[in-house]
Design a protein around this motif. Sequence first.
Motif, PDB file in Angstrom:
ATOM      1  N   HIS A 303       0.793  -1.149  -0.204  1.00  0.00           N
ATOM      2  CA  HIS A 303      -0.147   0.231  -0.076  1.00  0.00           C
ATOM      3  C   HIS A 303       0.956   1.273  -0.092  1.00  0.00           C
ATOM      4  CE1 HIS A 303      -3.438  -2.410   0.477  1.00  0.00           C
ATOM      5  NE2 HIS A 303      -3.050  -2.796   1.501  1.00  0.00           N
ATOM      6  N   GLU A 307       0.012   4.402  -2.530  1.00  0.00           N
ATOM      7  CA  GLU A 307      -0.416   5.680  -2.026  1.00  0.00           C
ATOM      8  C   GLU A 307       0.865   6.660  -2.702  1.00  0.00           C
ATOM      9  OE1 GLU A 307       0.072   4.982   2.318  1.00  0.00           O
ATOM     10  OE2 GLU A 307      -2.139   3.932   2.299  1.00  0.00           O
ATOM     11  N   ARG A 310      -0.353   7.308  -6.090  1.00  0.00           N
ATOM     12  CA  ARG A 310      -1.355   8.103  -6.213  1.00  0.00           C
ATOM     13  C   ARG A 310      -1.191   9.587  -5.849  1.00  0.00           C
ATOM     14  NH1 ARG A 310      -5.027   6.857  -1.386  1.00  0.00           N
ATOM     15  NH2 ARG A 310      -3.435   8.259  -0.684  1.00  0.00           N
ATOM     16  N   ASP A 311      -0.471   9.853  -4.941  1.00  0.00           N
ATOM     17  CA  ASP A 311      -0.258  11.127  -4.414  1.00  0.00           C
ATOM     18  C   ASP A 311       0.533  12.084  -5.662  1.00  0.00           C
ATOM     19  OD1 ASP A 311      -1.352  10.741  -2.144  1.00  0.00           O
ATOM     20  OD2 ASP A 311       0.647  10.623  -0.831  1.00  0.00           O
TER      21      ASP A 311
END
Length: 403
Positions: A303, A307, A310-311
């Motif tokens: 994850h 993350e 995605r950021d």
Amino acid sequence: MSLVVYLAALVFGMTSVLLFRRPRTAVRDPLTLSTCAAIVLGALVFVCAAPATLGTVNALTGVPNFGAPLTYGMLCAYSCAVLVLLINWRGGPRPVVRRAVIRSMAAYGLLVAAIVVLFLLADADTERLTDLDTYYAGTPFMREMILLYLLGHSAAMLVMCAVCVKWSREVGGLLRVGLRLILLGALLDLVGFQLTKYTAVAARWAGHDLDFLSTTVAPPMASLAALVCSVGFALPRLLPSVLAHWRGLDDYRRLGPLWSLVKSVSTAPGQPSAWWQLPRARLQWREVSIHDALLTLAPYFDHRVRERARDAALGAGRSPHEARLAAEAAMLTDAARRAAAHEEPPEAAGSYRLHATEVPGPSGLVELSQALHREPGRAAAPGGANPSSPTGTLTEPEEPHVA
């Protein structure tokens, strides 16, 4: 001329083969069954009308011009089959449809019987393979037989024209296109085949010779009309399936990047064992194999990688949906690398449901596959380079390339 007629019969008959590709299902579907029957009978009319066939039939039976009532009877059967097809296509309560079908078959059955009786009563000892209609236009009983088959066929074509015009106003899409093609074919038959036949026969009655209309103009026009009608009947039923297979082939190819990434961990075959499987079947097998691989890779999902990716994607101005796909692509690339290297699952691993598994059909997998293809770090996996490093350096998508 026989070769041209045989080619028309072959093309005509192949349409029924395409429609009847699933015999067990087709025999339970009155519409498919009546469509195939009409097209097959149309092909048989061409076969019977070929001069080579007429000569062979006459020689085998020993009866001069025996092929004439055979061809005319087959044409009447085709006319009846066209009406039955229109009745089934139109639909309605089954008892009403059944009664209409029985009435049509009874009427044309009597017409065929009358043609046979008139031929038996006529004096037609001179064999005519191409110009029988005009040669015997003034012969008792043969004259009536010729008029009877023409009138029976004309009635069917006129009814078909009326039904197509009325129905095309009520429907749209492919069905309307099909009805307009059928209407065009019926008009070609009425003008190019029947009107020329009537004109040539009437000219004989008046003492003139316009036989070329019956022997030269009418046959190719009949072939063209029948082919146009067959396209009109088949188009609404075949084109959706053809388009579905075309879309399936496109999706199959676009899933290439995703399948290349995960195929090493999938336990299901990536394609059917039979080479002749249609695109939709191949697509289904590839979907199953990819989903199997995603389940295998799920324990390796990190994850933290997702993350960070995605950021970075959101920071680059991508929409939330695009950012999620880019993040899942990075996480899946990292998971594939870990699985290929036989590493232990990451500490940050946990249950996560990919967007591709939340939507029905292949669309979600295709989106993920294209996100993988655009991901700059995808090329490094699963060979050994750490895919987490590119997640912070996401760039604008490259031009998609279909695998």
